[in-house]
Design an enzyme around this catalytic site. Sequence first.
Site, PDB file in Angstrom:
ATOM      1  N   HIS A  17       4.272  -7.636  -0.141  1.00  0.00           N
ATOM      2  CA  HIS A  17       3.932  -8.935  -0.710  1.00  0.00           C
ATOM      3  C   HIS A  17       4.647  -9.130  -2.049  1.00  0.00           C
ATOM      4  CE1 HIS A  17       0.291  -9.661   1.963  1.00  0.00           C
ATOM      5  NE2 HIS A  17       0.649  -8.420   2.255  1.00  0.00           N
TER       6      HIS A  17
ATOM      7  N   ASP B 263       0.866  -1.178   0.000  1.00  0.00           N
ATOM      8  CA  ASP B 263       0.000   0.000   0.000  1.00  0.00           C
ATOM      9  C   ASP B 263       0.900   1.225   0.000  1.00  0.00           C
ATOM     10  OD1 ASP B 263      -1.996  -1.847   0.333  1.00  0.00           O
ATOM     11  OD2 ASP B 263      -2.878  -0.898   2.093  1.00  0.00           O
TER      12      ASP B 263
ATOM     13  N   SER C 231       7.997   3.249   4.666  1.00  0.00           N
ATOM     14  CA  SER C 231       9.259   3.376   3.936  1.00  0.00           C
ATOM     15  C   SER C 231       8.989   3.334   2.442  1.00  0.00           C
ATOM     16  CB  SER C 231      10.236   2.285   4.350  1.00  0.00           C
ATOM     17  OG  SER C 231      11.530   2.603   3.903  1.00  0.00           O
TER      18      SER C 231
END
Length: 363
Positions: free
Chosen positions: A216, A144, A332
């Site tokens: 992911h 995200d 980050s």
Amino acid sequence: MEPRPLWLHPHRLQVPRLALRHRLSALKGGVSRPAAWRHRPISFLCYILSVSTLRPLACRVALYRSFPTRLLSRAWGRLNGVELPTWLRKPIYSLYIWTFGVNMQEAAVEDLHHYRNLGEFFRRRLKPAVRPLCASSCLTSPADGRILHFGRVKNSEVEQVKGVTYSLEHFLGPQKRRCKDSSSSSSFRDDLLSSPDSDLFHVVIYLAPGDYHCFHSPTDWRVELRRHFPGSLMSVNPGVARWIKELFCLNERVVLTGQWQQGFFSLTAVGATNVGSIRIYFDQELQTNTPRYSKGSFHDHSYIADQTVKFAGEGGVALQKGESVGEFNLGSTIVLLFEAPKDFSFNLQPGQRIRVGEGLGSL
């Protein structure tokens, strides 16, 4: 009755107010009403520094780089692990949710009292159905966040933010040269490609503090090598990234490289302030933000036929699209670099918000 002084007259007060408004509008570059500062604490810091007495850019950068960000990040990590009293959890987490706009309706556990410390709250898991995978795209978002930049890699340079680049070789480190007739004159970018009909592409995704902090696998691929670069832990907020050239090369990062169906593929997790802890789920040996390190050094670990790494096989660690890979301790940046046919096209816009599983592009 004595006449009112001119400087107290209401019409006189309007002049400096109007002038101040015009001045602020000019500083904003004509941009309409900005987002609330409570959602952009780092941007607020950048603004304060920009109007301070330290106007020369070199002074601002030198001052910022002198901060002990690694030490502060380790201290923050320890603070995150301190168990909070049950009565204090909801007020603290609610303040964080309000500040960074966290959507707790997506969390697997919405009850704030469930999270014993800040670390658990930052690394909260999501409900399974809230991040569906895009089946029509060969490449999906690993995290995200917000799209900072994307496109083809030209001249072995990658854009950090608009107008600020960094060296691809410096970012990834030395690679094994492929057997080519023109290998002596080929560029670093060309050495990564397995076919003359392919090109090298990149995507940069910035994770804000309020985002979901796990990342992911963006596609089906095999991870052959982990390369860990110890380094600084400066903020990777776009406002700071405009100041410091090659910021992504200076910061601590973990580079996973391997192969997908089109050739070369890499996923890099870039550390930042308070994100000294980068965790890769299948690699228990990785230790980030250690107290001592040699500047410019890096540490390699091969996953090919490595019996100590879970799921490792003859060709490395096999990952499936959407599979959980790792996590940050706060927000980050993720950088994807991959080989694909020259007609590969992105379905993105600069600055857009994106979520795990949404399509990045198509062949």
